[in-house]
Each structure stands twice: as C-alpha cells, then as structure tokens.
Design a protein around this motif. Structure first.
Motif, PDB file in Angstrom:
ATOM      1  N   THR A  38     -17.045  -7.968 -23.254  1.00  0.00           N
ATOM      2  CA  THR A  38     -17.280  -8.866 -24.383  1.00  0.00           C
ATOM      3  C   THR A  38     -18.761  -8.968 -24.732  1.00  0.00           C
ATOM      4  OG1 THR A  38     -15.304 -10.173 -23.880  1.00  0.00           O
ATOM      5  CG2 THR A  38     -17.042 -11.273 -25.157  1.00  0.00           C
ATOM      6  N   LEU A  39     -19.610  -9.067 -23.695  1.00  0.00           N
ATOM      7  CA  LEU A  39     -21.053  -9.217 -23.922  1.00  0.00           C
ATOM      8  C   LEU A  39     -21.828  -8.847 -22.662  1.00  0.00           C
ATOM      9  CD1 LEU A  39     -23.442 -10.246 -25.703  1.00  0.00           C
ATOM     10  CD2 LEU A  39     -23.059 -12.506 -24.696  1.00  0.00           C
ATOM     11  N   HIS A  40     -22.781  -7.961 -22.812  1.00  0.00           N
ATOM     12  CA  HIS A  40     -23.661  -7.600 -21.694  1.00  0.00           C
ATOM     13  C   HIS A  40     -25.061  -7.391 -22.228  1.00  0.00           C
ATOM     14  CE1 HIS A  40     -25.342  -5.829 -18.121  1.00  0.00           C
ATOM     15  NE2 HIS A  40     -24.177  -5.829 -17.499  1.00  0.00           N
ATOM     16  N   PHE A  91     -24.707 -12.673 -14.724  1.00  0.00           N
ATOM     17  CA  PHE A  91     -25.361 -13.722 -15.474  1.00  0.00           C
ATOM     18  C   PHE A  91     -24.368 -14.422 -16.379  1.00  0.00           C
ATOM     19  CE2 PHE A  91     -25.320  -9.898 -17.866  1.00  0.00           C
ATOM     20  CZ  PHE A  91     -24.961 -10.298 -19.124  1.00  0.00           C
ATOM     21  N   THR A  92     -24.806 -15.555 -16.903  1.00  0.00           N
ATOM     22  CA  THR A  92     -24.033 -16.260 -17.920  1.00  0.00           C
ATOM     23  C   THR A  92     -24.847 -16.220 -19.187  1.00  0.00           C
ATOM     24  OG1 THR A  92     -23.014 -17.723 -16.306  1.00  0.00           O
ATOM     25  CG2 THR A  92     -23.042 -18.472 -18.588  1.00  0.00           C
ATOM     26  N   PHE A  93     -24.269 -15.740 -20.265  1.00  0.00           N
ATOM     27  CA  PHE A  93     -25.018 -15.493 -21.486  1.00  0.00           C
ATOM     28  C   PHE A  93     -24.145 -15.839 -22.671  1.00  0.00           C
ATOM     29  CE2 PHE A  93     -28.592 -13.877 -23.577  1.00  0.00           C
ATOM     30  CZ  PHE A  93     -28.240 -12.992 -24.570  1.00  0.00           C
ATOM     31  N   ALA A  94     -24.704 -16.491 -23.659  1.00  0.00           N
ATOM     32  CA  ALA A  94     -23.896 -16.884 -24.808  1.00  0.00           C
ATOM     33  C   ALA A  94     -24.625 -16.578 -26.093  1.00  0.00           C
ATOM     34  CB  ALA A  94     -23.574 -18.377 -24.745  1.00  0.00           C
ATOM     35  N   VAL A  95     -23.865 -16.297 -27.129  1.00  0.00           N
ATOM     36  CA  VAL A  95     -24.415 -16.046 -28.450  1.00  0.00           C
ATOM     37  C   VAL A  95     -23.638 -16.890 -29.445  1.00  0.00           C
ATOM     38  CG1 VAL A  95     -24.645 -14.358 -30.292  1.00  0.00           C
ATOM     39  CG2 VAL A  95     -25.157 -13.696 -27.954  1.00  0.00           C
ATOM     40  N   VAL A  96     -24.347 -17.558 -30.325  1.00  0.00           N
ATOM     41  CA  VAL A  96     -23.693 -18.307 -31.377  1.00  0.00           C
ATOM     42  C   VAL A  96     -24.147 -17.743 -32.712  1.00  0.00           C
ATOM     43  CG1 VAL A  96     -23.336 -20.558 -32.447  1.00  0.00           C
ATOM     44  CG2 VAL A  96     -23.685 -20.410 -29.982  1.00  0.00           C
ATOM     45  N   VAL A  97     -23.221 -17.438 -33.583  1.00  0.00           N
ATOM     46  CA  VAL A  97     -23.533 -16.930 -34.908  1.00  0.00           C
ATOM     47  C   VAL A  97     -23.106 -17.974 -35.922  1.00  0.00           C
ATOM     48  CG1 VAL A  97     -23.097 -15.145 -36.606  1.00  0.00           C
ATOM     49  CG2 VAL A  97     -23.228 -14.547 -34.189  1.00  0.00           C
ATOM     50  N   GLY A  98     -24.047 -18.431 -36.737  1.00  0.00           N
ATOM     51  CA  GLY A  98     -23.719 -19.417 -37.757  1.00  0.00           C
ATOM     52  C   GLY A  98     -23.993 -20.820 -37.253  1.00  0.00           C
ATOM     53  N   PRO A  99     -24.320 -21.765 -38.148  1.00  0.00           N
ATOM     54  CA  PRO A  99     -24.593 -23.136 -37.754  1.00  0.00           C
ATOM     55  C   PRO A  99     -23.334 -23.826 -37.273  1.00  0.00           C
ATOM     56  CG  PRO A  99     -24.433 -22.965 -40.132  1.00  0.00           C
ATOM     57  CD  PRO A  99     -24.380 -21.567 -39.594  1.00  0.00           C
ATOM     58  N   VAL A 100     -23.493 -24.668 -36.267  1.00  0.00           N
ATOM     59  CA  VAL A 100     -22.365 -25.437 -35.768  1.00  0.00           C
ATOM     60  C   VAL A 100     -22.336 -26.776 -36.492  1.00  0.00           C
ATOM     61  CG1 VAL A 100     -21.349 -26.528 -33.752  1.00  0.00           C
ATOM     62  CG2 VAL A 100     -22.510 -24.331 -33.524  1.00  0.00           C
ATOM     63  N   ALA A 101     -21.256 -27.057 -37.184  1.00  0.00           N
ATOM     64  CA  ALA A 101     -21.146 -28.285 -37.962  1.00  0.00           C
ATOM     65  C   ALA A 101     -21.026 -29.485 -37.048  1.00  0.00           C
ATOM     66  CB  ALA A 101     -19.915 -28.200 -38.876  1.00  0.00           C
ATOM     67  N   ASN A 127     -20.273 -14.939 -21.927  1.00  0.00           N
ATOM     68  CA  ASN A 127     -19.920 -14.174 -20.744  1.00  0.00           C
ATOM     69  C   ASN A 127     -19.481 -15.148 -19.660  1.00  0.00           C
ATOM     70  OD1 ASN A 127     -20.405 -12.915 -18.045  1.00  0.00           O
ATOM     71  ND2 ASN A 127     -20.914 -11.146 -19.317  1.00  0.00           N
ATOM     72  N   LEU A 128     -18.263 -14.952 -19.146  1.00  0.00           N
ATOM     73  CA  LEU A 128     -17.686 -15.881 -18.176  1.00  0.00           C
ATOM     74  C   LEU A 128     -17.390 -15.200 -16.841  1.00  0.00           C
ATOM     75  CD1 LEU A 128     -17.047 -18.907 -18.428  1.00  0.00           C
ATOM     76  CD2 LEU A 128     -14.668 -18.291 -18.845  1.00  0.00           C
ATOM     77  N   ALA A 129     -18.185 -14.188 -16.510  1.00  0.00           N
ATOM     78  CA  ALA A 129     -17.987 -13.482 -15.252  1.00  0.00           C
ATOM     79  C   ALA A 129     -18.144 -14.416 -14.059  1.00  0.00           C
ATOM     80  CB  ALA A 129     -18.966 -12.313 -15.144  1.00  0.00           C
ATOM     81  N   LEU A 151      -3.147 -20.183 -39.419  1.00  0.00           N
ATOM     82  CA  LEU A 151      -4.097 -20.482 -38.347  1.00  0.00           C
ATOM     83  C   LEU A 151      -5.499 -20.765 -38.872  1.00  0.00           C
ATOM     84  CD1 LEU A 151      -3.191 -17.762 -35.678  1.00  0.00           C
ATOM     85  CD2 LEU A 151      -2.254 -20.068 -35.924  1.00  0.00           C
ATOM     86  N   PRO A 152      -6.090 -21.896 -38.500  1.00  0.00           N
ATOM     87  CA  PRO A 152      -7.485 -22.158 -38.862  1.00  0.00           C
ATOM     88  C   PRO A 152      -8.403 -21.241 -38.059  1.00  0.00           C
ATOM     89  CG  PRO A 152      -6.672 -23.889 -37.418  1.00  0.00           C
ATOM     90  CD  PRO A 152      -5.481 -23.037 -37.770  1.00  0.00           C
ATOM     91  N   VAL A 153      -9.409 -20.681 -38.718  1.00  0.00           N
ATOM     92  CA  VAL A 153     -10.292 -19.709 -38.048  1.00  0.00           C
ATOM     93  C   VAL A 153     -11.753 -19.963 -38.377  1.00  0.00           C
ATOM     94  CG1 VAL A 153      -8.528 -17.906 -37.867  1.00  0.00           C
ATOM     95  CG2 VAL A 153      -9.948 -18.041 -39.933  1.00  0.00           C
ATOM     96  N   GLY A 154     -12.098 -21.194 -38.684  1.00  0.00           N
ATOM     97  CA  GLY A 154     -13.479 -21.496 -39.042  1.00  0.00           C
ATOM     98  C   GLY A 154     -14.449 -21.248 -37.911  1.00  0.00           C
ATOM     99  N   ARG A 155     -13.998 -21.531 -36.683  1.00  0.00           N
ATOM    100  CA  ARG A 155     -14.825 -21.308 -35.502  1.00  0.00           C
ATOM    101  C   ARG A 155     -14.031 -20.508 -34.491  1.00  0.00           C
ATOM    102  NH1 ARG A 155     -17.410 -27.383 -34.596  1.00  0.00           N
ATOM    103  NH2 ARG A 155     -18.671 -27.398 -36.484  1.00  0.00           N
ATOM    104  N   VAL A 156     -14.587 -19.392 -34.090  1.00  0.00           N
ATOM    105  CA  VAL A 156     -13.901 -18.501 -33.153  1.00  0.00           C
ATOM    106  C   VAL A 156     -14.745 -18.352 -31.894  1.00  0.00           C
ATOM    107  CG1 VAL A 156     -12.881 -16.231 -32.785  1.00  0.00           C
ATOM    108  CG2 VAL A 156     -12.857 -17.257 -35.081  1.00  0.00           C
ATOM    109  N   LEU A 157     -14.122 -18.592 -30.757  1.00  0.00           N
ATOM    110  CA  LEU A 157     -14.796 -18.507 -29.467  1.00  0.00           C
ATOM    111  C   LEU A 157     -14.276 -17.291 -28.693  1.00  0.00           C
ATOM    112  CD1 LEU A 157     -16.433 -19.656 -27.027  1.00  0.00           C
ATOM    113  CD2 LEU A 157     -14.404 -21.032 -26.485  1.00  0.00           C
ATOM    114  N   TYR A 158     -15.199 -16.499 -28.165  1.00  0.00           N
ATOM    115  CA  TYR A 158     -14.860 -15.357 -27.325  1.00  0.00           C
ATOM    116  C   TYR A 158     -15.358 -15.625 -25.904  1.00  0.00           C
ATOM    117  CZ  TYR A 158     -14.208 -12.775 -31.725  1.00  0.00           C
ATOM    118  OH  TYR A 158     -13.780 -12.342 -32.965  1.00  0.00           O
ATOM    119  N   LEU A 159     -14.457 -15.642 -24.951  1.00  0.00           N
ATOM    120  CA  LEU A 159     -14.809 -15.811 -23.545  1.00  0.00           C
ATOM    121  C   LEU A 159     -14.433 -14.535 -22.807  1.00  0.00           C
ATOM    122  CD1 LEU A 159     -13.489 -19.419 -22.757  1.00  0.00           C
ATOM    123  CD2 LEU A 159     -15.850 -18.717 -23.188  1.00  0.00           C
TER     124      LEU A 159
END
Length: 243
Positions: free
Chosen positions: A48-50, A10-20, A95-97, A35-43
């Motif tokens: 990573t996520l199941h 499957f493809t599944f995503a989670v976002v934590v915090g409001p997106v500006a 999840n980018l399987a 390094l700016p780290v205001g928004r961090v993306l995990y692929l």
C-alpha cells in the motif's frame, strides 16, 4: 512469504485533500451508487505504501513495487472511485505493518488516532502479509480477536463501509480467518488469492529488482489487478454490478 513485506519497519501516513471539520457534516457527500465515498482510507503495508529504501533498491514513496505512484493500487482505485462518483475523494493512506507484527499488544485507540479522526466513508484494509501464520488454535483465536477488534474500532469512527483484501501471497489460514471475521463484522472480503500464484503479477516480471523481497511485490499488472478486484466489489456493494 510474510518476510517479503517485513521490509517495512515504520508507520507512515499520507493524506490527500483537506480534512473537513464537524461543521461540514451536512455537506452532501459524493457517492458510488449507494455508497458515500467522500473520504477513503487505505490501511495496508508495503504493498500500500513504502517510503524510499535505497539500500534495497526501492526509491519510490508509494505502493511497492509499482513503477510510479499513479500505477499502485491506491492511486488506480482512487481514480476509479473518482470517475464513478464524479468527484475526487479525500484519501488517507496508512502503513499498518506495526499492527500486523504486534496485533496482540497494539493499542488501537492510540495507534490509530489520526485514522479514526479522519472519519472515513470507505475503508480498504489490505494487510496480512506480515502476520506470522498462526500455528495453534490459541494463536488463530488471538489473530481473529485482534482483527475483529480492528474492524470494530474502525466501524466506531463514522460507521464506514469496509472492504478487506486477502493477502497478495495467499495464506489459507490467515485469509480464512480474515474472511470469517470480515463476514461476522459485516465487512466485504475481496479474495485476490489467485494473483499471488501467478508470477506475471509480480514486479520481477516487469522490472529488474535485485532484492528478492521487492521483486516479489506486485508490479504494475498486479497493482491493476488488485485495484480492479476491489473496485468490482465496491461496485457490487453499491448496486452497480452489471450496469
């Protein structure tokens, strides 16, 4: 060992915090060193996520097979980043399987629209386990081209700093391709190959999972080691190593 992550269909995503929105572009972003780290993306994939899969004995909704959400590498690394920057980053976990299995036909602009719209400052790419090991020169070139296009597409969405993690179950061929492509793209490659050869980092050393695929995933010790390795690379890139 690629079949161990093939549990993820499957493809599944989670976002934590409001997106500006665009109006927030002038806001000073939190940083780790330079390094700016205001928004961090995990692929990533199942590591990573199941989402819950009771039929195979997995009931969590986080990185398989950590004992709790806060024990997976995503949450551990995010906590490290928050501590170092003094601010909780917004994160997106995807999840980018599907890309791993279908990289030659995967439509990046369409399949990653939400990811690209997120405009991440920092991207962690943690894939490879579900990729079939290329056996011919043509297959190797195809994977290299697809992986290179993935990184290029991510770079076009806000020019983030990218860190690419090697496979937990080491694959000299796949990891070698990702290392070279990362170098060519200006991304930082994080080698965790030593972890996969040590069973103490697998969940089977900590929990009694009946499903062999789940049991072979990183347990809490493995997740901590992955987070530590990536954060060490972030700190070095940010100019904080040894401080």
């Amino acid at each position: 060992m690629k079949y161990l992550c093939s549990l993820v269909l499957f493809t599944f995503a989670v976002v934590v915090g409001p997106v500006a929105d665009a109006a927030d572009s002038d806001v000073v972003k939190p940083t780790v060193g330079s390094l700016p780290v205001g928004r961090v993306l995990y692929l990533g994939n199942s590591i990573t996520l199941h989402r819950p899969a009771p039929k195979i004995g997995w009931t969590g909704n986080w990185g398989m097979a950590a004992s709790a959400a806060e024990k997976d590498y995503v949450h551990l690394l995010t906590a490290d980043i928050a501590k170092a920057s003094g601010s909780q980053p917004e994160i997106k976990v995807r999840n980018l399987a599907s890309f791993e299995r279908e990289y030659e036909t995967f439509e990046l602009a369409k399949g990653l629209k939400d990811v690209l719209d997120f405009q991440a400052d920092l991207v962690i790419v943690a894939i490879g386990e579900n990729v079939t090991t290329p056996a011919t020169d043509a297959a190797k070139a195809a994977f290299a081209a697809a992986f290179g296009q993935l990184l290029a597409t991510l770079q076009q969405a806000g020019d983030p700093v990218i860190f690419v993690r090697s496979s937990f179950w080491p694959s000299p061929v796949k990891d070698g391709i990702m290392r070279q492509v990362s170098s060519d793209a200006g991304a930082t490659f994080v080698d965790i190959s030593a972890l996969g050869n040590d069973k103490s980092y697998q969940a089977s050393a900590e929990q009694d999972f009946q499903h062999a695929g789940v049991a072979a995933h990183p347990g809490d010790k493995g997740m901590q080691a992955i987070a530590d390795a990536i954060f060490a690379s972030i700190a070095a890139k940010a100019g904080l190593a040894g401080k």
